[in-house]
Design a protein around this motif. Structure first.
Motif, PDB file in Angstrom:
ATOM      1  N   LYS A 262      -3.988 -12.801 -67.899  1.00  5.75           N
ATOM      2  CA  LYS A 262      -5.282 -13.212 -68.197  1.00  5.75           C
ATOM      3  C   LYS A 262      -6.605 -12.534 -67.653  1.00  5.75           C
ATOM      4  CE  LYS A 262      -7.826 -17.597 -67.169  1.00  5.75           C
ATOM      5  NZ  LYS A 262      -7.580 -18.919 -66.380  1.00  5.75           N
ATOM      6  N   ARG A 263      -6.229 -11.946 -66.376  1.00  2.21           N
ATOM      7  CA  ARG A 263      -7.232 -10.822 -65.688  1.00  2.21           C
ATOM      8  C   ARG A 263      -7.440  -9.781 -66.546  1.00  2.21           C
ATOM      9  NH1 ARG A 263     -11.416 -11.284 -62.772  1.00  2.21           N
ATOM     10  NH2 ARG A 263     -12.064 -10.825 -64.771  1.00  2.21           N
ATOM     11  N   GLY A 264      -6.595  -9.313 -67.309  1.00  2.23           N
ATOM     12  CA  GLY A 264      -6.654  -8.246 -68.214  1.00  2.23           C
ATOM     13  C   GLY A 264      -7.184  -8.502 -69.659  1.00  2.23           C
ATOM     14  N   ALA A 265      -7.450  -9.543 -69.978  1.00  3.90           N
ATOM     15  CA  ALA A 265      -7.850 -10.163 -71.069  1.00  3.90           C
ATOM     16  C   ALA A 265      -7.067  -9.699 -72.213  1.00  3.90           C
ATOM     17  CB  ALA A 265      -9.378  -9.785 -71.267  1.00  3.90           C
ATOM     18  N   VAL A 266      -5.893  -9.708 -72.163  1.00  7.32           N
ATOM     19  CA  VAL A 266      -4.854  -9.393 -73.113  1.00  7.32           C
ATOM     20  C   VAL A 266      -3.515 -10.588 -73.279  1.00  7.32           C
ATOM     21  CG1 VAL A 266      -5.054  -7.055 -72.822  1.00  7.32           C
ATOM     22  CG2 VAL A 266      -3.470  -8.054 -71.386  1.00  7.32           C
ATOM     23  N   THR A 267      -2.864 -10.431 -73.932  1.00 10.71           N
ATOM     24  CA  THR A 267      -1.770 -11.458 -74.278  1.00 10.71           C
ATOM     25  C   THR A 267      -0.756 -10.942 -73.337  1.00 10.71           C
ATOM     26  OG1 THR A 267      -0.265 -10.082 -75.949  1.00 10.71           O
ATOM     27  CG2 THR A 267      -2.307 -11.850 -76.711  1.00 10.71           C
ATOM     28  N   PRO A 268       0.213 -11.966 -72.938  1.00  9.10           N
ATOM     29  CA  PRO A 268       1.474 -11.836 -72.321  1.00  9.10           C
ATOM     30  C   PRO A 268       2.322 -10.743 -72.665  1.00  9.10           C
ATOM     31  CG  PRO A 268       1.144 -13.988 -71.774  1.00  9.10           C
ATOM     32  CD  PRO A 268       0.168 -13.592 -72.912  1.00  9.10           C
ATOM     33  N   ASP A 269       2.417 -10.647 -74.036  1.00  6.92           N
ATOM     34  CA  ASP A 269       3.236  -9.756 -74.715  1.00  6.92           C
ATOM     35  C   ASP A 269       2.730  -8.166 -74.399  1.00  6.92           C
ATOM     36  OD1 ASP A 269       5.388 -11.384 -75.562  1.00  6.92           O
ATOM     37  OD2 ASP A 269       4.540 -11.738 -77.640  1.00  6.92           O
ATOM     38  N   ASP A 270       1.210  -8.224 -74.612  1.00  8.24           N
ATOM     39  CA  ASP A 270       0.771  -6.809 -74.519  1.00  8.24           C
ATOM     40  C   ASP A 270       1.072  -6.419 -73.055  1.00  8.24           C
ATOM     41  OD1 ASP A 270      -0.320  -6.550 -76.971  1.00  8.24           O
ATOM     42  OD2 ASP A 270      -2.165  -7.618 -76.568  1.00  8.24           O
ATOM     43  N   TYR A 271       0.826  -7.437 -72.113  1.00  9.58           N
ATOM     44  CA  TYR A 271       0.973  -7.026 -70.764  1.00  9.58           C
ATOM     45  C   TYR A 271       2.259  -6.408 -70.373  1.00  9.58           C
ATOM     46  CZ  TYR A 271      -0.027  -6.717 -65.770  1.00  9.58           C
ATOM     47  OH  TYR A 271      -0.376  -6.231 -64.572  1.00  9.58           O
ATOM     48  N   LYS A 272       3.428  -6.957 -71.077  1.00 13.74           N
ATOM     49  CA  LYS A 272       4.542  -6.604 -70.982  1.00 13.74           C
ATOM     50  C   LYS A 272       4.660  -5.109 -71.482  1.00 13.74           C
ATOM     51  CE  LYS A 272       6.710 -11.331 -71.161  1.00 13.74           C
ATOM     52  NZ  LYS A 272       7.553 -12.301 -72.127  1.00 13.74           N
ATOM     53  N   SER A 273       4.113  -4.833 -72.561  1.00 11.97           N
ATOM     54  CA  SER A 273       4.283  -3.465 -73.043  1.00 11.97           C
ATOM     55  C   SER A 273       3.874  -2.481 -71.938  1.00 11.97           C
ATOM     56  CB  SER A 273       3.370  -3.272 -74.236  1.00 11.97           C
ATOM     57  OG  SER A 273       2.109  -3.317 -74.158  1.00 11.97           O
ATOM     58  N   TYR A 274       3.183  -2.743 -70.993  1.00 14.15           N
ATOM     59  CA  TYR A 274       2.517  -1.745 -69.860  1.00 14.15           C
ATOM     60  C   TYR A 274       3.500  -1.464 -68.632  1.00 14.15           C
ATOM     61  CZ  TYR A 274      -2.032  -3.645 -71.740  1.00 14.15           C
ATOM     62  OH  TYR A 274      -3.139  -3.911 -72.652  1.00 14.15           O
ATOM     63  N   ASP A 275       4.644  -2.220 -68.864  1.00 11.98           N
ATOM     64  CA  ASP A 275       5.445  -2.142 -67.866  1.00 11.98           C
ATOM     65  C   ASP A 275       6.257  -0.546 -67.537  1.00 11.98           C
ATOM     66  OD1 ASP A 275       5.633  -4.823 -66.983  1.00 11.98           O
ATOM     67  OD2 ASP A 275       7.579  -5.339 -67.931  1.00 11.98           O
ATOM     68  N   ALA A 276       6.415  -0.030 -68.643  1.00 12.67           N
ATOM     69  CA  ALA A 276       7.044   1.633 -68.487  1.00 12.67           C
ATOM     70  C   ALA A 276       6.041   2.407 -68.204  1.00 12.67           C
ATOM     71  CB  ALA A 276       7.619   1.833 -69.893  1.00 12.67           C
ATOM     72  N   GLY A 277       4.467   1.968 -68.627  1.00 17.90           N
ATOM     73  CA  GLY A 277       3.761   3.102 -68.150  1.00 17.90           C
ATOM     74  C   GLY A 277       2.872   2.857 -66.911  1.00 17.90           C
ATOM     75  N   THR A 278       3.534   2.113 -66.079  1.00 18.64           N
ATOM     76  CA  THR A 278       3.054   1.896 -64.561  1.00 18.64           C
ATOM     77  C   THR A 278       4.122   1.567 -63.678  1.00 18.64           C
ATOM     78  OG1 THR A 278       0.805   0.804 -65.643  1.00 18.64           O
ATOM     79  CG2 THR A 278       1.257   0.587 -63.212  1.00 18.64           C
ATOM     80  N   THR A 279       4.429   2.640 -63.152  1.00 21.61           N
ATOM     81  CA  THR A 279       5.515   2.381 -62.099  1.00 21.61           C
ATOM     82  C   THR A 279       5.210   2.138 -60.557  1.00 21.61           C
ATOM     83  OG1 THR A 279       6.791   4.123 -63.334  1.00 21.61           O
ATOM     84  CG2 THR A 279       7.549   3.774 -61.095  1.00 21.61           C
ATOM     85  N   ILE A 280       5.329   0.799 -60.573  1.00 22.53           N
ATOM     86  CA  ILE A 280       4.891   0.299 -59.160  1.00 22.53           C
ATOM     87  C   ILE A 280       5.970   0.698 -58.108  1.00 22.53           C
ATOM     88  CG2 ILE A 280       4.778  -2.104 -57.650  1.00 22.53           C
ATOM     89  CD1 ILE A 280       2.538  -1.948 -59.991  1.00 22.53           C
ATOM     90  N   PHE A 281       5.369   1.075 -57.096  1.00 26.49           N
ATOM     91  CA  PHE A 281       5.962   2.038 -55.836  1.00 26.49           C
ATOM     92  C   PHE A 281       6.632   0.812 -54.738  1.00 26.49           C
ATOM     93  CE2 PHE A 281       5.108   6.488 -55.321  1.00 26.49           C
ATOM     94  CZ  PHE A 281       5.234   6.867 -56.711  1.00 26.49           C
ATOM     95  N   THR A 282       7.823   1.094 -54.601  1.00 26.38           N
ATOM     96  CA  THR A 282       8.606   0.341 -53.297  1.00 26.38           C
ATOM     97  C   THR A 282       7.782   0.926 -52.209  1.00 26.38           C
ATOM     98  OG1 THR A 282      10.259   2.051 -53.154  1.00 26.38           O
ATOM     99  CG2 THR A 282      10.580  -0.147 -54.815  1.00 26.38           C
TER     100      THR A 282
END
Length: 336
Positions: A262-282
């Motif tokens: 919602k914050r990104g103004a995209v669908t949840p499915d679109d947002y899920k597609s970003y997972d591999a392209g953003t590696t959150i650091f532990t």
């Protein structure tokens, strides 16, 4: 031990013997460090920073002892300027943009690695343009001086081209993506979620991404240097909140994706597609990144490469000092 300035030594001595008089009494009292927990934190459209929205909506800032005014910027560049001018206390921004700000005289400290871009920054081209080499003579829209300008220059260099070989069209990232979709330019360098917009142009495709340049685009929580010195408890609260938020997202994935999409103004499915392209650091990846080293995972090494690049290409006029730029004390203090 670093000595105090002479004027402070003289003031201390005069206070001790009562020679300053009534007018000088205020000089004899050290101003106490601020205990305020209120802070203004900026962020903009990038998947690695949308967890801050989750933190706000789930009350996680307050649970970690900080009162946060979370300020969303439609323009990433505006957020950079806000931190540089002191309009906000902390911001979410990349390493290369932080170095550019510091080279201009800003006093900033990196206290957390949010993520690494591993594909969500892209150079997207129209049909018929199949490689970076094909950009020669073409119109390319990009937010000049910001992160994807850096990616574009890296890709051009790898293709044995320079910025002079293309027609650079400077625009804010959202406008650049829209201009590409509208057929006004041949290619665009953009970051998610604006890549989703750009790829709606029929026949378009990514011809280069940040995945091809490992470690080149780390994203950070950056604070005013004075905040570290004067209110370290606030900085610790922000860092603690980040890791608490990651745990909440892990435990409530669908709800978290809904908030961030919602914050990104995209669908949840679109947002899920970003997972591999953003590696959150532990936390451990943070500690590894802050540790000095000579590989792309080490921030000091990546910073030196970026400094040479941004000064060599004119993105920065002066080499910024790396002294005190990285501060891992807050990550180290996060409960394991």
């Amino acid at each position: 031990m670093r000595s105090r300035p002479l004027t402070r030594l003289l003031t201390a001595a005069l206070c001790a013997v009562g020679m300053l008089g009534v007018a000088g009494l205020s000089a004899c009292t050290e101003a106490p460090a601020s205990t305020s927990t209120k802070v203004t934190l900026g962020f903009s459209a990038w998947p690695g920073w949308f967890p801050w929205q989750v933190a706000q909506e789930q009350g996680l800032f307050a649970k970690n002892g900080v009162e946060v005014e979370l300020k969303y910027f439609d323009s990433y560049t505006d957020s950079l300027n806000a931190l540089s001018t002191g309009a906000i206390d902390a911001n979410s921004q990349t390493l290369n943009d932080t170095l550019a700000s510091v080279s201009g005289g800003a006093k900033q400290t990196i206290v957390l690695v949010n993520d690494n871009s591993t594909g969500n920054d892209k150079i997207i081209a129209r049909e018929g343009v199949t490689s970076v080499a094909d950009l020669k003579g073409k119109k390319v829209a990009v937010e000049q001086g910001a992160v994807d300008h850096y990616l574009l220059l890296l890709a051009l260099k790898e293709a044995n081209l320079t910025e002079k070989d293309i027609q650079l069209v400077p625009m804010l990232t959202d406008a650049a993506a829209a201009a590409f979709v509208g057929g006004q330019v041949d290619a665009v360098a953009a970051f998610a979620p604006f890549t989703t917009t750009a790829l709606t142009r029929p026949g378009s495709r990514a011809i280069a991404t940040s995945a091809e340049f490992p470690g080149a685009i780390p994203d950070h929580l950056v604070v005013k240097a004075d905040l570290v010195k004067d209110r370290p408890q606030v900085v610790q609260g922000l860092v603690n909140t980040w890791f608490a938020t990651q745990k909440w997202i892990k435990d409530n994935k669908d709800a978290a994706i809904g908030i961030m999409a919602k914050r990104g103004a995209v669908t949840p499915d679109d947002y899920k597609s970003y997972d591999a392209g953003t590696t959150i650091f532990t936390r451990q990846q943070n500690l590894d990144a802050f540790t000095p080293g000579t590989t792309p995972q080490h921030l000091n090494h990546q910073a030196r490469l970026i400094v040479d690049f941004i000064t060599g290409t004119g993105l920065a006029k002066e080499k910024p000092s790396l002294d005190s730029l990285f501060n891992d004390q807050f990550v180290k203090a996060v409960p394991e």
